[in-house]
Write a protein that holds these residues in place. Sequence first.
Motif, mmCIF file in Angstrom:
data_model
loop_
_atom_site.group_PDB
_atom_site.id
_atom_site.type_symbol
_atom_site.label_atom_id
_atom_site.label_comp_id
_atom_site.label_asym_id
_atom_site.label_seq_id
_atom_site.Cartn_x
_atom_site.Cartn_y
_atom_site.Cartn_z
ATOM 1 N N GLN A 9 35.874 32.024 32.480
ATOM 2 C CA GLN A 9 35.908 33.485 32.328
ATOM 3 C C GLN A 9 37.274 33.996 32.768
ATOM 4 O OE1 GLN A 9 32.875 35.568 34.529
ATOM 5 N NE2 GLN A 9 33.951 37.514 34.387
ATOM 6 N N GLN A 10 37.918 34.777 31.900
ATOM 7 C CA GLN A 10 39.269 35.252 32.187
ATOM 8 C C GLN A 10 39.256 36.645 32.817
ATOM 9 O OE1 GLN A 10 41.693 35.066 28.647
ATOM 10 N NE2 GLN A 10 41.063 32.981 28.173
ATOM 11 N N LYS A 11 40.242 36.867 33.664
ATOM 12 C CA LYS A 11 40.454 38.180 34.261
ATOM 13 C C LYS A 11 41.953 38.443 34.317
ATOM 14 C CE LYS A 11 38.497 40.989 38.008
ATOM 15 N NZ LYS A 11 37.628 40.963 39.208
ATOM 16 N N CYS A 12 42.335 39.710 34.219
ATOM 17 C CA CYS A 12 43.753 40.069 34.168
ATOM 18 C C CYS A 12 44.171 40.843 35.413
ATOM 19 C CB CYS A 12 44.044 40.896 32.916
ATOM 20 S SG CYS A 12 45.770 41.426 32.767
ATOM 21 N N PHE A 13 45.295 40.429 35.992
ATOM 22 C CA PHE A 13 45.918 41.158 37.088
ATOM 23 C C PHE A 13 47.274 41.660 36.592
ATOM 24 C CE2 PHE A 13 49.122 40.777 40.564
ATOM 25 C CZ PHE A 13 48.719 41.876 41.312
#
Length: 205
Positions: free
Chosen positions: A48-52
């Motif tokens: 699962q990808q998340k963006c900072f």
Amino acid sequence: MFKSTITAKELIAELKNEVDIAIPISDASYVLWLNALEQLLYTEIIQQQKCFAKSIVDSSVHLLSVCDIPVSEDESPVRFEDIYAVYVDDVQLIKSTVASGVIFPNTFFKNGSDIGLNIPEGAKDIKIIYFVKPALKTVDEGGNAREECINIPIEFMDLVKAKLRGEAYKTANEDVLAAKWLNDYNILLETFKAWISNKAAQFGM
């Protein structure tokens, strides 16, 4: 992240009643195996990808600490190995080694525990895409598993149980039963991979 309705405490209590071995196995051992399984599934299969996103105040500073990436209470801290992609002003950087990264532009690399960046002067924004992992399960002062949600789809709780049963029997040197349950785990793991693949996004990397 996935959230089942079963807690680590409930699952481990159930397994300790089911697993028929002579030597006692602590909750801490079950929690260790559960954590290892969850971390592996999230980094290698679920992904699962998340963006900072962050503005670059001084583009002459080419180090970014992974500790600067905030995570929620139910997530594990980000490691360099969890980073999937890095963009600077919408240009995707190439993952590199330190030796190449300090020479070639538009690269990122591991520098100690930090993210090394070779980016143009005047760059304004950076986006880091990383894989999310659940926070590690823990035991209380008495060594008992806590009421922490297991982050595996409820449909695949048998996968978790098979893995933990197999590890318990392996610890007790019950090789035949360990092999039986770990074989079940491997079969269920392939089904889980197919399930995740079927629900993956159809566009993008």
